[in-house]
Design an enzyme around this catalytic site. Structure first.
Site, PDB file in Angstrom:
ATOM      1  N   ARG A  63       0.708  -1.368   0.059  1.00 28.37           N
ATOM      2  CA  ARG A  63       0.059  -0.054   0.047  1.00 28.37           C
ATOM      3  C   ARG A  63       0.927   1.198   0.104  1.00 28.37           C
ATOM      4  NH1 ARG A  63      -3.749   2.310   4.302  1.00 28.37           N
ATOM      5  NH2 ARG A  63      -5.366   3.494   3.047  1.00 28.37           N
ATOM      6  N   GLY A  73       4.409  10.825  -8.004  1.00 33.90           N
ATOM      7  CA  GLY A  73       5.226   9.798  -8.879  1.00 33.90           C
ATOM      8  C   GLY A  73       5.682   8.827  -7.699  1.00 33.90           C
ATOM      9  N   HIS A 197      -6.044  -5.838  -2.407  1.00 35.27           N
ATOM     10  CA  HIS A 197      -6.867  -6.103  -1.437  1.00 35.27           C
ATOM     11  C   HIS A 197      -7.156  -7.527  -1.087  1.00 35.27           C
ATOM     12  CE1 HIS A 197      -8.754  -1.807  -1.990  1.00 35.27           C
ATOM     13  NE2 HIS A 197      -7.281  -1.686  -1.622  1.00 35.27           N
ATOM     14  N   THR A 198      -6.726  -8.441  -1.839  1.00 41.39           N
ATOM     15  CA  THR A 198      -6.445  -9.776  -1.303  1.00 41.39           C
ATOM     16  C   THR A 198      -5.495 -10.088  -0.199  1.00 41.39           C
ATOM     17  OG1 THR A 198      -5.880 -12.071  -2.006  1.00 41.39           O
ATOM     18  CG2 THR A 198      -4.446 -10.488  -2.748  1.00 41.39           C
ATOM     19  N   ASP A 249      -9.992  -9.585   2.706  1.00 42.48           N
ATOM     20  CA  ASP A 249     -10.373 -10.878   1.990  1.00 42.48           C
ATOM     21  C   ASP A 249     -10.420 -11.941   2.942  1.00 42.48           C
ATOM     22  OD1 ASP A 249     -10.357 -13.450   0.947  1.00 42.48           O
ATOM     23  OD2 ASP A 249      -8.463 -13.231  -0.337  1.00 42.48           O
ATOM     24  N   THR A 252      -8.929 -15.950   2.115  1.00 45.15           N
ATOM     25  CA  THR A 252      -7.495 -16.279   2.084  1.00 45.15           C
ATOM     26  C   THR A 252      -6.760 -14.761   2.331  1.00 45.15           C
ATOM     27  OG1 THR A 252      -7.275 -16.012  -0.066  1.00 45.15           O
ATOM     28  CG2 THR A 252      -7.688 -18.287   0.566  1.00 45.15           C
ATOM     29  N   ASP A 257      -3.439 -14.019  -4.118  1.00 42.86           N
ATOM     30  CA  ASP A 257      -3.809 -14.979  -4.907  1.00 42.86           C
ATOM     31  C   ASP A 257      -5.357 -14.087  -5.598  1.00 42.86           C
ATOM     32  OD1 ASP A 257      -5.805 -14.819  -2.997  1.00 42.86           O
ATOM     33  OD2 ASP A 257      -5.701 -16.946  -2.487  1.00 42.86           O
TER      34      ASP A 257
HETATM   35  C1  HEM Z   1      -8.846   1.214  -6.627  1.00 44.60           C
HETATM   36  C2  HEM Z   1      -9.191   2.021  -5.695  1.00 44.60           C
HETATM   37  C3  HEM Z   1      -8.259   1.913  -4.371  1.00 44.60           C
HETATM   38  C4  HEM Z   1      -9.192   2.127  -3.118  1.00 44.60           C
HETATM   39  C5  HEM Z   1     -10.614   3.078  -2.851  1.00 44.60           C
HETATM   40  C6  HEM Z   1      -8.388   1.712  -2.030  1.00 44.60           C
HETATM   41  C7  HEM Z   1      -8.977   2.016  -0.645  1.00 44.60           C
HETATM   42  C8  HEM Z   1      -8.241   1.210   0.432  1.00 44.60           C
HETATM   43  C9  HEM Z   1      -8.938   1.621   1.596  1.00 44.60           C
HETATM   44  C10 HEM Z   1      -9.968   2.485   2.234  1.00 44.60           C
HETATM   45  C11 HEM Z   1      -8.003   0.678   2.462  1.00 44.60           C
HETATM   46  C12 HEM Z   1      -8.168   0.560   4.160  1.00 44.60           C
HETATM   47  C13 HEM Z   1      -7.270   1.474   4.801  1.00 44.60           C
HETATM   48  C14 HEM Z   1      -7.431   1.259   6.303  1.00 44.60           C
HETATM   49  O1  HEM Z   1      -8.582   1.246   6.837  1.00 44.60           O
HETATM   50  O2  HEM Z   1      -6.560   1.047   7.184  1.00 44.60           O
HETATM   51  C15 HEM Z   1      -6.975   0.111   1.638  1.00 44.60           C
HETATM   52  C16 HEM Z   1      -6.120  -1.008   2.209  1.00 44.60           C
HETATM   53  C17 HEM Z   1      -5.004  -1.402   1.214  1.00 44.60           C
HETATM   54  N1  HEM Z   1      -4.809  -0.853   0.050  1.00 44.60           N
HETATM   55 FE1  HEM Z   1      -6.167   0.004  -1.232  1.00 44.60          FE
HETATM   56  N2  HEM Z   1      -7.430   1.019  -2.405  1.00 44.60           N
HETATM   57  C18 HEM Z   1      -7.572   1.082  -3.724  1.00 44.60           C
HETATM   58  C19 HEM Z   1      -6.375   0.405  -4.530  1.00 44.60           C
HETATM   59  C20 HEM Z   1      -5.352  -0.063  -4.191  1.00 44.60           C
HETATM   60  C21 HEM Z   1      -3.989  -0.470  -4.867  1.00 44.60           C
HETATM   61  C22 HEM Z   1      -3.855  -0.163  -6.264  1.00 44.60           C
HETATM   62  C23 HEM Z   1      -3.295  -1.000  -4.224  1.00 44.60           C
HETATM   63  C24 HEM Z   1      -1.895  -1.656  -4.306  1.00 44.60           C
HETATM   64  C25 HEM Z   1      -1.476  -2.037  -5.621  1.00 44.60           C
HETATM   65  C26 HEM Z   1      -3.780  -1.174  -2.655  1.00 44.60           C
HETATM   66  C27 HEM Z   1      -3.392  -1.637  -1.814  1.00 44.60           C
HETATM   67  C28 HEM Z   1      -4.036  -1.753  -0.602  1.00 44.60           C
HETATM   68  C29 HEM Z   1      -3.295  -2.618   0.563  1.00 44.60           C
HETATM   69  C30 HEM Z   1      -2.293  -3.676   0.591  1.00 44.60           C
HETATM   70  C31 HEM Z   1      -4.185  -2.397   1.674  1.00 44.60           C
HETATM   71  C32 HEM Z   1      -4.003  -2.993   3.091  1.00 44.60           C
HETATM   72  C33 HEM Z   1      -3.198  -2.336   4.118  1.00 44.60           C
HETATM   73  C34 HEM Z   1      -2.873  -2.637   5.284  1.00 44.60           C
HETATM   74  O3  HEM Z   1      -3.208  -3.824   5.804  1.00 44.60           O
HETATM   75  O4  HEM Z   1      -1.905  -2.114   6.024  1.00 44.60           O
HETATM   76  N3  HEM Z   1      -4.989  -0.409  -2.632  1.00 44.60           N
HETATM   77  N4  HEM Z   1      -7.369   0.445   0.376  1.00 44.60           N
END
Ligand code: HEM
Ligand code: NAG
Ligand code: NAG
Ligand code: NAG
Ligand code: NAG
Ligand code: NAG
Length: 329
Positions: A63, A73, A197-198, A249, A252, A257
Protein backbone atom coordinates in the site's frame (compact mmCIF):
# COMPACT_ATOMS: atom_id res chain seq x y z
CA UNK A 1 18.18 -1.52 -42.45
CA UNK A 2 15.62 -4.20 -43.28
CA UNK A 3 11.92 -3.64 -43.50
CA UNK A 4 11.36 -5.22 -40.06
CA UNK A 5 13.73 -2.81 -38.33
CA UNK A 6 12.10 0.13 -40.05
CA UNK A 7 8.69 -0.90 -38.77
CA UNK A 8 10.08 -1.19 -35.26
CA UNK A 9 11.65 2.27 -35.44
CA UNK A 10 8.50 3.81 -36.88
CA UNK A 11 6.20 2.29 -34.30
CA UNK A 12 8.54 3.28 -31.50
CA UNK A 13 8.52 6.85 -32.76
CA UNK A 14 4.77 6.76 -33.07
CA UNK A 15 4.28 5.51 -29.54
CA UNK A 16 6.65 8.20 -28.24
CA UNK A 17 4.43 10.82 -29.88
CA UNK A 18 1.20 9.29 -28.65
CA UNK A 19 2.20 8.58 -25.06
CA UNK A 20 4.80 11.17 -24.04
CA UNK A 21 3.85 10.99 -20.35
CA UNK A 22 4.10 7.26 -19.99
CA UNK A 23 7.55 6.83 -21.53
CA UNK A 24 10.17 6.29 -18.87
CA UNK A 25 13.43 5.80 -20.69
CA UNK A 26 15.35 6.00 -17.43
CA UNK A 27 13.94 2.83 -15.94
CA UNK A 28 15.48 -0.55 -16.71
CA UNK A 29 16.05 -3.93 -15.18
CA UNK A 30 19.48 -4.50 -13.56
CA UNK A 31 20.02 -0.75 -13.29
CA UNK A 32 22.44 -1.26 -10.37
CA UNK A 33 24.43 -4.10 -11.99
CA UNK A 34 27.68 -2.12 -11.91
CA UNK A 35 27.47 -0.19 -8.62
CA UNK A 36 25.60 -2.64 -6.41
CA UNK A 37 25.18 -5.96 -8.23
CA UNK A 38 23.75 -7.77 -5.19
CA UNK A 39 21.12 -5.16 -4.35
CA UNK A 40 18.11 -7.36 -5.11
CA UNK A 41 19.31 -10.14 -2.78
CA UNK A 42 20.13 -7.64 -0.02
CA UNK A 43 16.66 -6.09 -0.17
CA UNK A 44 14.98 -9.50 -0.38
CA UNK A 45 16.80 -10.73 2.74
CA UNK A 46 15.78 -7.62 4.68
CA UNK A 47 12.13 -7.99 3.61
CA UNK A 48 12.22 -11.70 4.53
CA UNK A 49 13.50 -10.89 8.02
CA UNK A 50 10.79 -8.31 8.52
CA UNK A 51 8.13 -10.68 7.10
CA UNK A 52 9.31 -13.28 9.59
CA UNK A 53 8.43 -10.86 12.39
CA UNK A 54 5.02 -9.78 11.10
CA UNK A 55 2.76 -10.53 8.14
CA UNK A 56 1.67 -6.88 8.15
CA UNK A 57 4.95 -6.26 6.31
CA UNK A 58 3.20 -7.48 3.15
CA UNK A 59 0.08 -5.26 2.95
CA UNK A 60 1.82 -2.29 4.56
CA UNK A 61 4.63 -2.27 1.98
CA UNK A 62 2.35 -2.82 -1.02
CA UNK A 63 0.00 0.00 0.00
CA UNK A 64 2.90 2.34 0.72
CA UNK A 65 4.15 1.83 -2.85
CA UNK A 66 0.69 2.55 -4.29
CA UNK A 67 0.30 5.76 -2.30
CA UNK A 68 3.84 6.83 -3.13
CA UNK A 69 3.26 6.43 -6.87
CA UNK A 70 -0.13 8.21 -6.92
CA UNK A 71 1.12 11.29 -5.08
CA UNK A 72 3.90 13.05 -7.05
CA UNK A 73 5.05 9.79 -8.67
CA UNK A 74 7.07 6.81 -7.40
CA UNK A 75 9.71 8.90 -5.67
CA UNK A 76 9.60 7.87 -1.99
CA UNK A 77 8.05 11.25 -1.13
CA UNK A 78 5.54 9.35 1.03
CA UNK A 79 8.34 8.24 3.36
CA UNK A 80 9.49 11.76 4.28
CA UNK A 81 8.70 12.71 7.88
CA UNK A 82 7.07 16.05 8.69
CA UNK A 83 9.51 18.60 10.07
CA UNK A 84 9.12 22.12 11.41
CA UNK A 85 6.39 23.91 9.49
CA UNK A 86 6.19 21.34 6.67
CA UNK A 87 3.50 18.69 7.07
CA UNK A 88 4.62 15.85 4.80
CA UNK A 89 2.48 13.53 2.64
CA UNK A 90 2.37 10.77 5.21
CA UNK A 91 0.62 13.01 7.74
CA UNK A 92 -2.25 13.99 5.47
CA UNK A 93 -5.51 12.51 6.86
CA UNK A 94 -5.90 10.70 3.52
CA UNK A 95 -2.76 8.70 4.13
CA UNK A 96 -5.55 6.36 5.23
CA UNK A 97 -3.61 5.03 8.18
CA UNK A 98 -0.59 3.69 6.36
CA UNK A 99 0.79 0.97 8.62
CA UNK A 100 4.17 1.78 10.16
CA UNK A 101 5.57 -1.59 9.08
CA UNK A 102 5.77 -0.44 5.46
CA UNK A 103 8.01 2.48 6.40
CA UNK A 104 10.06 0.21 8.65
CA UNK A 105 10.56 -2.29 5.82
CA UNK A 106 12.11 0.39 3.60
CA UNK A 107 14.28 1.81 6.41
CA UNK A 108 15.60 -1.67 7.26
CA UNK A 109 16.27 -2.60 3.62
CA UNK A 110 18.05 0.73 3.08
CA UNK A 111 20.26 0.07 6.14
CA UNK A 112 21.11 -3.39 4.76
CA UNK A 113 21.99 -1.94 1.33
CA UNK A 114 24.11 0.84 2.85
CA UNK A 115 26.02 -1.66 5.00
CA UNK A 116 27.76 -2.78 1.78
CA UNK A 117 30.47 -0.15 1.09
CA UNK A 118 30.10 -0.10 -2.72
CA UNK A 119 26.32 0.28 -2.40
CA UNK A 120 26.27 3.02 0.23
CA UNK A 121 24.06 5.92 -0.90
CA UNK A 122 23.92 4.55 -4.46
CA UNK A 123 20.41 3.03 -4.40
CA UNK A 124 17.35 5.27 -4.18
CA UNK A 125 14.66 4.85 -1.53
CA UNK A 126 12.09 4.84 -4.33
CA UNK A 127 13.77 1.81 -5.93
CA UNK A 128 14.13 0.07 -2.56
CA UNK A 129 10.37 0.48 -2.05
CA UNK A 130 9.68 -0.90 -5.55
CA UNK A 131 11.89 -3.95 -4.90
CA UNK A 132 10.49 -4.50 -1.40
CA UNK A 133 6.96 -4.42 -2.81
CA UNK A 134 7.84 -7.11 -5.35
CA UNK A 135 9.38 -9.21 -2.56
CA UNK A 136 6.37 -8.75 -0.26
CA UNK A 137 4.03 -9.94 -3.02
CA UNK A 138 6.19 -13.00 -3.74
CA UNK A 139 6.56 -13.88 -0.03
CA UNK A 140 2.78 -14.05 0.35
CA UNK A 141 2.32 -16.40 -2.61
CA UNK A 142 1.97 -13.88 -5.41
CA UNK A 143 4.04 -13.71 -8.60
CA UNK A 144 7.67 -12.63 -8.56
CA UNK A 145 8.87 -10.39 -11.37
CA UNK A 146 11.85 -8.38 -12.58
CA UNK A 147 11.48 -4.82 -11.30
CA UNK A 148 12.42 -1.87 -13.46
CA UNK A 149 14.83 0.40 -11.57
CA UNK A 150 16.46 3.82 -11.87
CA UNK A 151 14.01 6.08 -10.02
CA UNK A 152 15.43 9.02 -8.12
CA UNK A 153 14.05 10.20 -4.78
CA UNK A 154 11.79 13.25 -4.89
CA UNK A 155 12.67 16.66 -3.50
CA UNK A 156 9.31 17.61 -2.01
CA UNK A 157 6.61 16.07 0.15
CA UNK A 158 3.62 18.05 1.35
CA UNK A 159 0.28 17.06 2.84
CA UNK A 160 -1.38 19.46 0.38
CA UNK A 161 -0.08 17.43 -2.59
CA UNK A 162 -2.17 14.45 -1.46
CA UNK A 163 -5.52 16.21 -2.01
CA UNK A 164 -7.54 14.46 -4.69
CA UNK A 165 -4.74 12.06 -5.64
CA UNK A 166 -5.92 8.95 -3.82
CA UNK A 167 -9.09 6.97 -4.55
CA UNK A 168 -11.86 6.84 -1.93
CA UNK A 169 -13.55 3.54 -1.01
CA UNK A 170 -16.89 5.11 -2.02
CA UNK A 171 -15.78 5.68 -5.63
CA UNK A 172 -17.81 4.33 -8.54
CA UNK A 173 -16.23 2.92 -11.69
CA UNK A 174 -16.14 6.24 -13.53
CA UNK A 175 -14.38 7.95 -10.65
CA UNK A 176 -11.85 5.09 -10.35
CA UNK A 177 -11.17 5.14 -14.09
CA UNK A 178 -10.67 8.91 -14.12
CA UNK A 179 -8.15 8.83 -11.29
CA UNK A 180 -6.19 5.88 -12.68
CA UNK A 181 -6.22 7.37 -16.19
CA UNK A 182 -4.63 10.53 -14.75
CA UNK A 183 -1.72 8.22 -13.85
CA UNK A 184 -1.56 6.62 -17.30
CA UNK A 185 -3.34 3.47 -16.14
CA UNK A 186 -6.25 1.77 -17.91
CA UNK A 187 -9.45 0.33 -16.47
CA UNK A 188 -7.92 -3.15 -16.76
CA UNK A 189 -4.78 -2.01 -14.92
CA UNK A 190 -7.01 -0.58 -12.19
CA UNK A 191 -8.96 -3.83 -11.88
CA UNK A 192 -5.79 -5.93 -11.72
CA UNK A 193 -4.12 -3.64 -9.15
CA UNK A 194 -7.22 -3.70 -6.95
CA UNK A 195 -6.36 -7.36 -6.32
CA UNK A 196 -3.89 -6.03 -3.75
CA UNK A 197 -6.92 -6.05 -1.47
CA UNK A 198 -6.43 -9.82 -1.32
CA UNK A 199 -4.13 -9.11 1.66
CA UNK A 200 -4.31 -6.63 4.50
CA UNK A 201 -6.78 -4.88 6.70
CA UNK A 202 -9.38 -2.16 6.75
CA UNK A 203 -10.73 -0.12 9.61
CA UNK A 204 -14.47 -0.46 10.16
CA UNK A 205 -15.09 3.23 9.44
CA UNK A 206 -14.05 2.74 5.80
CA UNK A 207 -17.12 0.66 4.96
CA UNK A 208 -19.55 1.32 7.87
CA UNK A 209 -21.88 3.19 5.51
CA UNK A 210 -22.43 -0.06 3.58
CA UNK A 211 -23.65 -2.07 6.57
CA UNK A 212 -25.51 0.63 8.51
CA UNK A 213 -27.85 3.35 7.22
CA UNK A 214 -26.96 2.71 3.55
CA UNK A 215 -30.29 4.22 2.58
CA UNK A 216 -33.58 4.75 4.39
CA UNK A 217 -35.26 1.91 2.48
CA UNK A 218 -32.39 -0.52 2.71
CA UNK A 219 -29.88 0.05 5.53
CA UNK A 220 -27.50 -2.54 4.03
CA UNK A 221 -25.92 -2.08 0.60
CA UNK A 222 -27.92 -4.46 -1.63
CA UNK A 223 -24.79 -5.40 -3.59
CA UNK A 224 -23.34 -6.99 -0.42
CA UNK A 225 -23.69 -10.74 0.10
CA UNK A 226 -26.22 -11.15 2.96
CA UNK A 227 -24.16 -13.53 5.09
CA UNK A 228 -21.05 -11.38 4.57
CA UNK A 229 -22.97 -8.26 5.61
CA UNK A 230 -24.07 -10.00 8.82
CA UNK A 231 -20.49 -11.08 9.46
CA UNK A 232 -19.26 -7.51 8.94
CA UNK A 233 -21.90 -6.15 11.32
CA UNK A 234 -20.76 -8.56 13.99
CA UNK A 235 -17.07 -7.73 13.43
CA UNK A 236 -17.82 -4.02 13.33
CA UNK A 237 -20.56 -3.08 15.81
CA UNK A 238 -21.60 0.58 15.69
CA UNK A 239 -19.67 1.30 18.88
CA UNK A 240 -16.53 -0.38 17.52
CA UNK A 241 -13.10 0.72 18.71
CA UNK A 242 -11.83 2.89 15.82
CA UNK A 243 -8.50 1.08 15.94
CA UNK A 244 -10.09 -2.26 15.01
CA UNK A 245 -9.25 -3.42 11.48
CA UNK A 246 -10.56 -6.51 9.71
CA UNK A 247 -9.24 -8.69 6.88
CA UNK A 248 -10.18 -7.37 3.46
CA UNK A 249 -10.16 -10.88 1.95
CA UNK A 250 -12.26 -13.01 4.32
CA UNK A 251 -11.26 -16.27 2.60
CA UNK A 252 -7.47 -16.26 2.11
CA UNK A 253 -6.31 -13.09 3.91
CA UNK A 254 -2.63 -14.04 4.00
CA UNK A 255 -2.24 -15.23 0.41
CA UNK A 256 -1.66 -13.00 -2.59
CA UNK A 257 -4.01 -14.80 -4.97
CA UNK A 258 -7.00 -14.12 -7.27
CA UNK A 259 -9.50 -14.87 -4.47
CA UNK A 260 -10.27 -11.13 -4.50
CA UNK A 261 -12.09 -11.57 -7.84
CA UNK A 262 -13.90 -14.72 -6.73
CA UNK A 263 -15.08 -12.78 -3.69
CA UNK A 264 -16.44 -10.02 -5.92
CA UNK A 265 -18.47 -12.62 -7.83
CA UNK A 266 -20.08 -13.59 -4.48
CA UNK A 267 -20.86 -10.01 -3.41
CA UNK A 268 -17.95 -10.09 -0.98
CA UNK A 269 -16.06 -6.99 -2.04
CA UNK A 270 -15.44 -4.94 1.10
CA UNK A 271 -15.61 -1.42 -0.32
CA UNK A 272 -18.00 0.08 -2.83
CA UNK A 273 -14.90 0.62 -5.00
CA UNK A 274 -14.24 -3.14 -4.88
CA UNK A 275 -17.78 -4.44 -5.45
CA UNK A 276 -18.49 -1.95 -8.24
CA UNK A 277 -15.88 -3.72 -10.39
CA UNK A 278 -18.32 -6.63 -10.57
CA UNK A 279 -21.66 -4.81 -10.45
CA UNK A 280 -20.76 -2.41 -13.28
CA UNK A 281 -21.13 -4.31 -16.54
CA UNK A 282 -18.24 -2.36 -18.08
CA UNK A 283 -15.71 -4.03 -15.78
CA UNK A 284 -17.43 -7.33 -14.93
CA UNK A 285 -16.04 -9.36 -17.87
CA UNK A 286 -12.44 -8.61 -16.84
CA UNK A 287 -13.21 -9.50 -13.19
CA UNK A 288 -14.63 -12.83 -14.40
CA UNK A 289 -11.54 -13.44 -16.52
CA UNK A 290 -9.14 -12.83 -13.61
CA UNK A 291 -11.28 -14.95 -11.26
CA UNK A 292 -11.23 -17.85 -13.75
CA UNK A 293 -7.50 -18.24 -14.34
CA UNK A 294 -4.86 -17.70 -11.63
CA UNK A 295 -1.95 -17.78 -14.09
CA UNK A 296 -3.59 -15.24 -16.30
CA UNK A 297 -4.24 -13.04 -13.24
CA UNK A 298 -0.57 -13.15 -12.27
CA UNK A 299 0.58 -12.08 -15.76
CA UNK A 300 -1.91 -9.25 -15.95
CA UNK A 301 -1.09 -8.11 -12.42
CA UNK A 302 2.68 -8.02 -13.07
CA UNK A 303 2.17 -5.89 -16.17
CA UNK A 304 -0.06 -3.48 -14.26
CA UNK A 305 2.44 -3.24 -11.38
CA UNK A 306 5.20 -2.47 -13.86
CA UNK A 307 3.13 0.36 -15.30
CA UNK A 308 2.30 1.62 -11.79
CA UNK A 309 6.04 1.71 -11.08
CA UNK A 310 6.59 4.09 -14.02
CA UNK A 311 4.24 6.79 -12.77
CA UNK A 312 5.89 10.20 -12.41
CA UNK A 313 9.43 8.85 -12.14
CA UNK A 314 12.06 11.52 -11.27
CA UNK A 315 15.30 11.76 -13.18
CA UNK A 316 18.19 14.24 -13.49
CA UNK A 317 17.77 17.46 -11.53
CA UNK A 318 14.28 16.51 -10.34
CA UNK A 319 15.61 14.04 -7.80
CA UNK A 320 18.55 12.60 -5.91
CA UNK A 321 19.50 9.62 -3.79
CA UNK A 322 18.47 10.20 -0.22
CA UNK A 323 20.92 9.41 2.55
CA UNK A 324 18.04 8.91 5.00
CA UNK A 325 14.74 7.82 3.39
CA UNK A 326 12.77 9.78 5.99
CA UNK A 327 14.37 13.19 5.36
CA UNK A 328 15.78 15.29 2.52
CA UNK A 329 19.58 15.43 2.11
C1 HEM B 1 -8.89 1.19 -6.58
C2 HEM B 1 -8.97 2.09 -5.62
C3 HEM B 1 -8.53 1.84 -4.19
C4 HEM B 1 -9.19 2.27 -3.09
C5 HEM B 1 -10.48 3.09 -3.07
C6 HEM B 1 -8.45 1.80 -1.95
C7 HEM B 1 -8.82 2.05 -0.64
C8 HEM B 1 -8.27 1.41 0.45
C9 HEM B 1 -8.76 1.54 1.81
C10 HEM B 1 -9.91 2.45 2.27
C11 HEM B 1 -8.02 0.72 2.59
C12 HEM B 1 -8.18 0.47 4.09
C13 HEM B 1 -7.30 1.40 4.88
C14 HEM B 1 -7.51 1.28 6.35
O1 HEM B 1 -8.65 1.30 6.81
O2 HEM B 1 -6.52 1.15 7.08
C15 HEM B 1 -7.06 0.07 1.73
C16 HEM B 1 -6.13 -0.84 2.13
C17 HEM B 1 -5.16 -1.38 1.31
N1 HEM B 1 -4.95 -1.07 -0.02
FE1 HEM B 1 -6.19 -0.03 -1.19
N2 HEM B 1 -7.37 1.10 -2.38
C18 HEM B 1 -7.37 1.10 -3.75
C19 HEM B 1 -6.41 0.55 -4.57
C20 HEM B 1 -5.28 -0.08 -4.10
C21 HEM B 1 -4.16 -0.46 -4.93
C22 HEM B 1 -4.03 -0.16 -6.43
C23 HEM B 1 -3.25 -1.06 -4.11
C24 HEM B 1 -1.89 -1.63 -4.44
C25 HEM B 1 -1.49 -2.01 -5.63
C26 HEM B 1 -3.84 -1.10 -2.78
C27 HEM B 1 -3.29 -1.72 -1.69
C28 HEM B 1 -3.88 -1.79 -0.44
C29 HEM B 1 -3.39 -2.65 0.62
C30 HEM B 1 -2.27 -3.65 0.52
C31 HEM B 1 -4.18 -2.37 1.73
C32 HEM B 1 -4.06 -2.99 3.13
C33 HEM B 1 -3.16 -2.11 3.97
C34 HEM B 1 -2.81 -2.67 5.33
O3 HEM B 1 -3.34 -3.72 5.73
O4 HEM B 1 -1.99 -2.06 6.02
N3 HEM B 1 -5.04 -0.47 -2.82
N4 HEM B 1 -7.22 0.51 0.43
C1 NAG C 1 12.61 -16.75 10.59
O1 NAG C 1 12.38 -17.11 11.95
C2 NAG C 1 12.75 -18.42 12.29
C3 NAG C 1 12.44 -18.66 13.75
O2 NAG C 1 11.23 -18.08 14.12
C4 NAG C 1 14.24 -18.61 12.01
O3 NAG C 1 14.61 -19.94 12.24
C5 NAG C 1 14.57 -18.24 10.57
O4 NAG C 1 15.97 -18.29 10.36
C6 NAG C 1 14.07 -16.84 10.26
N1 NAG C 1 14.33 -16.52 8.85
C7 NAG C 1 14.79 -15.33 8.44
C8 NAG C 1 14.96 -15.14 6.98
O5 NAG C 1 15.05 -14.44 9.21
C1 NAG D 1 -20.14 8.37 -10.28
O1 NAG D 1 -20.05 9.36 -9.28
C2 NAG D 1 -20.07 10.70 -9.80
C3 NAG D 1 -19.76 11.65 -8.64
O2 NAG D 1 -20.61 11.40 -7.56
C4 NAG D 1 -21.40 10.95 -10.48
O3 NAG D 1 -21.43 12.24 -11.02
C5 NAG D 1 -21.57 9.92 -11.59
O4 NAG D 1 -22.88 10.06 -12.15
C6 NAG D 1 -21.42 8.50 -11.08
N1 NAG D 1 -21.35 7.60 -12.21
C7 NAG D 1 -21.90 6.40 -12.24
C8 NAG D 1 -21.73 5.61 -13.46
O5 NAG D 1 -22.51 5.95 -11.27
C1 NAG E 1 -27.31 5.04 11.79
O1 NAG E 1 -28.44 5.81 12.13
C2 NAG E 1 -28.71 5.81 13.53
C3 NAG E 1 -30.02 6.55 13.76
O2 NAG E 1 -30.10 7.69 12.95
C4 NAG E 1 -27.54 6.45 14.26
O3 NAG E 1 -27.77 6.44 15.65
C5 NAG E 1 -26.27 5.65 13.96
O4 NAG E 1 -25.15 6.30 14.54
C6 NAG E 1 -26.04 5.54 12.47
N1 NAG E 1 -24.92 4.63 12.25
C7 NAG E 1 -23.94 4.90 11.40
C8 NAG E 1 -22.88 3.86 11.33
O5 NAG E 1 -23.92 5.89 10.72
C1 NAG F 1 -4.77 -19.47 -18.22
O1 NAG F 1 -3.98 -18.35 -18.61
C2 NAG F 1 -2.72 -18.72 -19.12
C3 NAG F 1 -1.89 -17.46 -19.26
O2 NAG F 1 -2.56 -16.43 -19.89
C4 NAG F 1 -2.92 -19.50 -20.41
O3 NAG F 1 -1.67 -19.87 -20.95
C5 NAG F 1 -3.75 -20.73 -20.11
O4 NAG F 1 -4.05 -21.40 -21.30
C6 NAG F 1 -5.05 -20.38 -19.41
N1 NAG F 1 -5.70 -21.59 -18.93
C7 NAG F 1 -6.98 -21.84 -19.16
C8 NAG F 1 -7.51 -23.11 -18.58
O5 NAG F 1 -7.69 -21.10 -19.81
C1 NAG G 1 1.81 6.28 9.27
C2 NAG G 1 1.46 7.71 9.45
O1 NAG G 1 2.28 8.57 9.31
N1 NAG G 1 0.18 7.96 9.71
C3 NAG G 1 -0.33 9.29 9.95
C4 NAG G 1 -1.47 9.62 9.03
O2 NAG G 1 -2.05 10.88 9.30
C5 NAG G 1 -2.53 11.04 10.61
C6 NAG G 1 -3.06 12.44 10.76
O3 NAG G 1 -3.98 12.71 9.78
C7 NAG G 1 -1.40 10.80 11.63
O4 NAG G 1 -1.92 10.86 12.95
C8 NAG G 1 -0.78 9.43 11.39
O5 NAG G 1 0.33 9.25 12.25
Amino acid sequence: MGRFNLIVVLSLGLSLCLFPNTISAALRKNYYANVCPNVENIVRDAVRKKFNQTFVTVPATIRLFFHDCFVQGCDASVIIASSGSNTAEKDHPDNLSLAGDGFDTVIKAKAAVDAVPSCKNKVSCADILAMATRDAIALSGGPSYAVELGRLDGLSSTAASVNGKLPAPTFNLTQLNTLFAANGLSQNDMIALSAAHTVGFSHCSRFADRIYNFSRQNPVDPTLNKAYATQLQSDCPTDVDPRIAINMDPNTPNTFDNMYFKNLQQGMGLFTSDQVLFTDTRSRPFVNRLARNATDFQKVFVNAMTRLGRVGVKTGKNGNIRIDCGSFN
